[in-house]
Write an enzyme that holds these catalytic residues in place. Structure first.
Site, PDB file in Angstrom:
ATOM      1  N   GLU A 242      -7.287  -2.315   5.288  1.00  0.00           N
ATOM      2  CA  GLU A 242      -7.179  -3.100   6.523  1.00  0.00           C
ATOM      3  C   GLU A 242      -6.035  -4.103   6.454  1.00  0.00           C
ATOM      4  O   GLU A 242      -5.593  -4.500   5.387  1.00  0.00           O
ATOM      5  CB  GLU A 242      -8.489  -3.834   6.818  1.00  0.00           C
ATOM      6  CG  GLU A 242      -9.176  -4.471   5.627  1.00  0.00           C
ATOM      7  CD  GLU A 242      -8.380  -5.488   4.862  1.00  0.00           C
ATOM      8  OE1 GLU A 242      -7.703  -6.312   5.506  1.00  0.00           O
ATOM      9  OE2 GLU A 242      -8.438  -5.473   3.607  1.00  0.00           O
TER      10      GLU A 242
ATOM     11  N   ILE B 170       0.832  -1.208   0.000  1.00  0.00           N
ATOM     12  CA  ILE B 170       0.000   0.000   0.000  1.00  0.00           C
ATOM     13  C   ILE B 170       0.862   1.251   0.000  1.00  0.00           C
ATOM     14  O   ILE B 170       0.494   2.270  -0.614  1.00  0.00           O
ATOM     15  CB  ILE B 170      -0.996  -0.004   1.184  1.00  0.00           C
ATOM     16  CG1 ILE B 170      -1.935   1.213   1.090  1.00  0.00           C
ATOM     17  CG2 ILE B 170      -0.287  -0.012   2.537  1.00  0.00           C
ATOM     18  CD1 ILE B 170      -2.801   1.250  -0.152  1.00  0.00           C
TER      19      ILE B 170
ATOM     20  N   GLY C  26      -5.915  -6.634  -0.105  1.00  0.00           N
ATOM     21  CA  GLY C  26      -6.319  -5.780   1.006  1.00  0.00           C
ATOM     22  C   GLY C  26      -5.342  -4.634   1.169  1.00  0.00           C
ATOM     23  O   GLY C  26      -4.697  -4.218   0.198  1.00  0.00           O
ATOM     24  N   GLU C  27      -5.251  -4.118   2.387  1.00  0.00           N
ATOM     25  CA  GLU C  27      -4.388  -2.964   2.724  1.00  0.00           C
ATOM     26  C   GLU C  27      -4.921  -1.667   2.104  1.00  0.00           C
ATOM     27  O   GLU C  27      -4.284  -0.623   2.219  1.00  0.00           O
ATOM     28  CB  GLU C  27      -2.931  -3.145   2.260  1.00  0.00           C
ATOM     29  CG  GLU C  27      -2.231  -4.385   2.758  1.00  0.00           C
ATOM     30  CD  GLU C  27      -0.786  -4.507   2.246  1.00  0.00           C
ATOM     31  OE1 GLU C  27      -0.285  -3.581   1.576  1.00  0.00           O
ATOM     32  OE2 GLU C  27      -0.162  -5.548   2.525  1.00  0.00           O
ATOM     33  N   GLY C  28      -6.017  -1.732   1.364  1.00  0.00           N
ATOM     34  CA  GLY C  28      -6.490  -0.590   0.581  1.00  0.00           C
ATOM     35  C   GLY C  28      -5.877  -0.542  -0.804  1.00  0.00           C
ATOM     36  O   GLY C  28      -6.088   0.424  -1.545  1.00  0.00           O
TER      37      GLY C  28
END
Lengths: 332, 332
Positions: free
Chosen positions: A158, A99, A299-301
């Site tokens: 997240e 990210i 994930g992680e945005g």
């Protein structure tokens, strides 16, 4: 009960219709065939409405990455030990995760927020994942994290080993029926892990049969970072900050808001559709459409951040292009 | 015949396998589950191979927008008069068109190249669109345009009222069968215009029945800016510059190269799939997959430019992320 979030969900501001109208009118008069950018023009209209400006731009994108641990990992639902959450939180804080690399490319700031690393939720198979007090604490943390930002486009991400299981439980609790459709491989569990995940979700959902309040369902079978994303979305709405939603976990955390208040996600678009099989169904349930569809599943945005430049271009494609009148002179 | 392009198509360099290998290995060892970025990792590998670097980046993206007029507009195949091509060329040169706005967002330079505005091709229904001399002249212009660039990622775009008709004729000539599947609404013709377009394509393709040489087909039913895009792709290959292809017209102009030499487009990815119905079929024919699928239908290189930040992120997602060894120390 879960009162902080509930009260903020009760009085949501709406978009600026005059800014929307101005951008839609300009989009219909710039130097290209009407509708040639299709949905991107609508993205510009959406951005204008929440930015409350007839000249929408993306100047200060930001991502909040909420990290937390999950008691349900005791059920063997992930390939990775729970300690990986803490390690990835540290990597994110030090700029070394995916990210961070994506955000640098998009000119976005990254803020990683610990909302429960080392403080796992309770095992949702047996009891509520979060007490009401913890739910409110996390809500307050998320509100503060949004308040600390200076941004015009927010990505919610997240980190949390076990959190696709929590996401599946939320989706299954609202959708009813078998858990299977909502359970995917997450970070990559094998068939046996997938079956353990399915059983954990089924057990959790059965435990809360009869509970209908959306925020209570989020508290019972959610996770700390899922609650934080939902709370951050509501906080951003009150500051009129538009949001790009990320993958399955992020989208699942928004479902309770949508059920509680159908207009609650009007300031959100979905950045991408992940390869987690339930994600596409969730996006449809929210009446949204993803900008990207690249089979990402990190994930992680990250998937939402990958879509941020498209929002920027959508705005520039209206604001930064001459109209027929500007170019050829007014008709007459 | 069409000799300049043919000779350059004969000795194409290949990608740097060691750079590809290095990036693939790193992608498998960065701080995320293997394969979590799916196709984006492959984009980074592709970029590395043509950039000939184990640390691929997008630092100096550029778009070449080739503009030209088409004799087939006499058949009433477009909503817009042919004069619009010249107006849009001027707008692009002065930074006021959509591609300029997109390029500013992506940090890309825009070079608009006149390869036949005011010098329309012959009407392909009745004779070859381009003489061999004109074909070679345009090829030379395109080669020079590529040579003048300092770029590490090239977008090819076009402007030319009538050019979806030329694109459809190229596709139909190679695919055989009915023209209908290849003919779409372009800038937005009505049903009668669509039928005129279909007839013009059918007539043009029948006129050249028996011609099998791919570059001759491009000369017979192509257009000046389509020839220029094909030539630019070959010139870029010789400088090992990777390319992001745009919509239907751009992709159709590449088909003759692919037929002539199946590896000719290895340095190209497809930026987006447009709403022009034949585009998806063409992309499949090239064994490619589009990064974006947003129903755009503008041209100018806009759909490809919208995908440029994704190439940048794909590279950053490998180069800019710590490996497990870097983060946790080497195993042992």
């Amino acid at each position: 009960m879960v009162s902080l979030l509930r009260s903020r969900l009760a009085d949501l501001p709406v978009a600026d219709e005059s800014a929307r109208h101005a951008v839609r009118r300009r989009a219909d008069n710039v130097l290209r065939p009407t509708g040639a950018l299709a949905w991107l023009d609508e993205v510009a209209v959406w951005k204008a409405g929440w930015q409350r400006s007839p000249s929408p731009t993306v100047e200060r994108p930001a991502v909040l990455v909420f990290a937390a641990d999950h008691g349900v990992t005791a059920a063997g639902v992930s390939n990775y030990p729970a300690e990986v959450t803490a390690a990835m939180l540290a990597a994110t804080q030090q700029g070394r995760a995916t990210i961070n690399a994506f955000a640098r490319t998009a000119g976005a700031t990254v803020t990683a927020v610990d909302v429960g690393v080392g403080v796992p939720t309770h095992d949702m198979r047996h009891e509520a994942a979060l007490t009401r007090e913890r739910f409110d604490e996390i809500t307050a943390l998320a509100f503060a994290a949004v308040d600390a930002l200076d941004t015009d486009l927010l990505v919610l991400g997240e980190l949390g080993i076990g959190n696709t299981t929590a996401a599946a439980a939320i989706a299954a609790a609202f959708a009813g029926g078998e858990a299977t459709v909502w359970v995917g491989r997450g970070t990559g569990v094998d068939d046996a892990g997938l079956e353990r995940k399915r059983i954990a979700v089924q057990k959790s959902v059965r435990r809360i049969a009869g509970i209908v309040d959306p925020l209570e369902i989020l508290r019972e079978v959610g996770g700390s970072e899922l609650v934080a994303m939902a709370a951050a979305a509501v906080a951003a709405r009150h500051r009129s900050i538009p949001i790009v939603l990320d993958g399955y976990i992020c989208t699942a955390s928004m479902l309770p808001l949508h059920i509680a208040e159908p207009t609650a996600l009007d300031h959100c678009i979905v950045g991408h559709c992940s390869s987690e099989p339930g994600h596409r169904l969730l996006i449809e349930r929210l009446d949204k459409h993803p900008l990207l569809d690249l089979d990402m599943r990190l994930g992680e945005g990250s998937g939402a951040m990958a879509a941020v430049p498209l929002v920027d271009m959508a705005c520039a494609g209206v604001v930064g292009v001459a109209t027929f009148d500007e170019w050829f002179g007014p008709p007459g």
